[in-house]
Design an enzyme around this catalytic site. Structure first.
Site, mmCIF file in Angstrom:
data_model
loop_
_atom_site.group_PDB
_atom_site.id
_atom_site.type_symbol
_atom_site.label_atom_id
_atom_site.label_comp_id
_atom_site.label_asym_id
_atom_site.label_seq_id
_atom_site.Cartn_x
_atom_site.Cartn_y
_atom_site.Cartn_z
ATOM 1 C CD GLU A 181 4.616 36.171 36.415
ATOM 2 O OE1 GLU A 181 5.484 36.828 35.806
ATOM 3 O OE2 GLU A 181 4.474 36.212 37.652
ATOM 4 C CD GLU A 258 6.190 32.965 40.281
ATOM 5 O OE1 GLU A 258 6.425 34.169 40.504
ATOM 6 O OE2 GLU A 258 6.521 32.389 39.231
#
Ligand SMILES: *[C@@H]1O[C@H](CO)[C@@H](O)[C@H](O)[C@H]1NC(C)=O
Ligand SMILES: *[C@@H]1O[C@H](CO)[C@@H](O)[C@H](O)[C@H]1NC(C)=O
Length: 630
Positions: A181, A258
């Site tokens: 991320e 995710e």
């Protein structure tokens, strides 16, 4: 040990016709599909981090994943546990990443590796080792030679462990993630390229991907690496990838890296527990579209020891994460199906051959353990404070004392009188219990928006004690993440210089005193006083079960805050404020006779007991230390 049929070695299955297996495997993609050894492969994934699961249970957790219809396991690795001191690598126990991938291979599943260096994961400092703080000119997650050097060394060691487990060597690892991320915090292409090079050196020829939130895809992507979106709400999120990314070298099949099932828990008298939520509709939809996904978390497990990090941070209060990483995951903290498991399984079963999903193994319930006494065993603090240990003129941060986790006792013998509020230049990091001559004066804690004030009055010869607990470095913290006392300590505005001593309690995680647990007979002359110093309690209980049938939730009625060990295993923190009210005890760590050591930081006179529950509860109690805080 668990009652179930063993069905290891079934072999990987694919949605389309299985291709002939080449001697060396390959994993590739075109614009819409993945290919494993030239056959179409749909990633039906879920995340399990091995370092949060007792090694004895790895096989069972994977069986449960496979019995839900998953074919691929995503795993983060925690650098801080693998390299606890610079250059000292530990691949034993839960850090045995080769054995983890062997277990995945034995289960006939595939793997996606998310090795860090940074992983977030509600882990202390996102998995980064605390000692990085001590390296000059260190700038984490940046195109910074010290960071890249340390990262490359770590990745190379992991690569040595996993060589046989790469798809190119017919192993289960299909893909490796670059950063984590990163698009939320930066867009430095040179940094991403340098990290990608280090990953290619460690995992030769293994394809790479980046994983970012929908709003951060563009800043996080790396040419040549597949761009993957993450987060809840895949119907809205997944189409964002092809809007944000135009570089054809990063385009390919669409995947939610995710799928957030629910959320993690934080300690606090008003923090609730995030229960399981049903994402089976999203799973069904993604499979019907030919998309790929990983459920985060399929199984969260436990942040044993001091693995949990925190959120927030300076200048805001920190929000430390609970020991339990249950996460409301599909498989609960103990490895048993949550209410969502069967719905997820049905959603997947609509899209793959029924014969490819094994029966759900049956599992025993947890056991209860009748109350057993905890008796005062040893004081925490050394008895003599006249000669300071590890002396210095000013207090030193934990990391400067070669300590990463746990608690550090700072002592200062006053040479002159001072009185007023006790203040720390950089605030409490994170929780400071203040003593004068062994009597507790109050608590300063970084969890409070408005911290309490602790007033002290010192005369020459008085010993000021500050027991400072690291509650977990901020998991995405770029700011100074050193723990202990960072800066000066003042009383009534007067800075205390000279005569500082330091005693570390790493409690199994190192530190200047090595984190030794109390031994021997103990008990003699240990006095528990109201408002006194921390005390070790000891208890013993019998167990007649094995494996998962011996699992239990340890409850410590009357305890305020502390750390628990069972048979030498650091189970993690307890804290009356909740929402976690019991600690998971893996039955695999139990024997016939079991020793429990409880370090209670705020003991009270009176009888103490502990007991094991078969069913856990979540709940909160008022914070006994929030005196004048908010
Ligand atoms: C480590 O950093 C130095 C610069 O400080 C650089 O010259 C060297 O190549 C780096 N080593 C590795 C292994 O990245
Ligand atoms: C830090 O502690 C570890 C474990 O005890 C030890 O191996 C290492 O040498 C220590 N490092 C320093 C700089 O003292």
């Amino acid at each position: 040990m668990y009652a179930s049929s063993v069905w290891l070695g079934v072999g990987a299955w694919c949605l389309a016709s299985a291709g002939a297996f080449a001697a060396a495997g390959s994993f590739t993609w075109d614009r819409n599909n993945f290919y494993l050894n030239d056959a179409k492969y749909t990633i039906i994934g879920g995340q399990i981090d091995p370092q949060r699961v007792p090694r004895e249970y790895w096989g069972q957790r994977l069986q449960m994943a496979k019995a839900m219809g998953l074919n691929t396991i995503f795993s983060y690795l925690y650098w801080q546990d693998i390299e606890p001191y610079p250059g000292q690598f530990d691949f034993t126990g839960m850090n045995d990443v080769a054995a983890w991938h062997q277990a995945i291979k034995d289960a006939g599943m595939k793997a996606v590796l998310r090795p860090g260096p940074y992983v977030c994961a509600e882990r202390d400092w996102g998995g980064l080792p605390g000692w990085l703080n001590q390296i000059p000119n260190m700038k984490i997650r940046s195109n910074n030679a010290p960071f890249l050097n340390a990262s490359a060394k770590y990745l190379a060691k992991v690569g040595e462990q996993l060589r046989d487990y790469l798809v190119t060597n017919d192993g289960p690892i299909l893909l490796v993630q670059v950063e984590n991320e990163y698009g939320y915090v930066g867009n430095d292409m040179n940094y991403k390229r340098a990290l990608s090079d280090a990953l290619f050196a460690a995992f030769p020829k293994i394809k790479q991907y980046t994983n970012d939130g929908a709003s951060a895809l563009k800043s996080g992507y790396l040419p040549g690496a597949l761009s993957v979106v993450d987060g809840s709400g895949p119907k809205n999120g997944i189409p964002e990838r092809d809007k944000a990314i135009t570089d054809p070298t990063s385009l390919g099949p669409l995947m939610d890296g995710e799928v957030w099932i629910t959320w993690f828990d934080t300690w606090g008298p008003k923090s609730g527990h995030a229960g399981a939520a049903d994402a089976s509709g999203d799973i069904d939809w993604m499979l019907s579209q030919g998309y790929h996904f990983s459920i985060y978390m399929f199984h969260g497990g436990t942040s044993f020891g001091f693995g949990g990090g925190s959120g927030g941070g300076s200048p805001n209060p920190i929000t430390p994460f609970t020991t339990s990483y249950d996460y409301g995951a599909v498989l609960d903290e103990t490895g048993r199906p949550a209410s969502t498991y069967s719905r997820m399984r049905s959603a997947i079963a609509k899209h793959i051959p029924a014969s490819s999903i094994p029966a759900i193994p049956s599992l025993p319930p947890l056991q209860s353990i009748p109350s057993f006494p905890l008796t005062p065993f040893a004081p925490l603090f050394p008895t003599t404070t006249t000669t300071p240990t590890n002396p210095s003129d000013t207090p030193l941060p934990m990391e400067a004392l070669n300590q990463t986790f746990g608690l550090t006792l700072y002592t200062h013998t006053a040479t002159t009188s001072s009185s007023g509020a006790l203040t720390l230049t950089n605030g409490p990091r994170d929780r400071v219990i203040v003593y004068v001559n062994g009597a507790r004066k109050g608590v300063l804690d970084g969890i409070y928006r408005r911290p309490a004030t602790v007033n002290v009055a010192l005369q020459a010869g008085d010993v000021l004690g500050l027991l400072v607990e690291n509650l977990g470095r901020v998991d995405n913290g770029f700011t100074d993440q050193r723990k202990g006392v960072v800066g000066d300590v003042a009383v009534g505005g007067r800075v205390l210089r000279g005569g500082w001593g330091h005693v570390g309690f790493g409690l199994g995680f190192g530190g200047p005193e090595g984190g030794v647990l109390p031994e021997g007979e103990g008990g003699d002359g240990v006095v528990v006083r109201e408002g006194g110093e921390p005390v070790w309690y000891k208890g013993v209980f019998a167990n007649g079960k094995e494996g998962m049938a011996a699992d239990t939730f340890l409850e410590l009625p009357g305890g305020v805050k502390g750390v628990v060990f069972v048979n030498g295993h650091n189970l993690g923190r307890y804290w009356t404020i909740g929402p976690q009210q019991q600690l998971f005890v893996p039955g695999a760590w139990l024997k016939e006779t079991n020793e429990v050591l409880v370090l209670e930081l705020e003991p009270k006179p009176g009888d103490r007991v502990a007991r094991g529950l078969a069913v856990r509860t979540w709940g909160n109690n008022p914070d006994p230390d929030c005196n004048g805080c908010s």
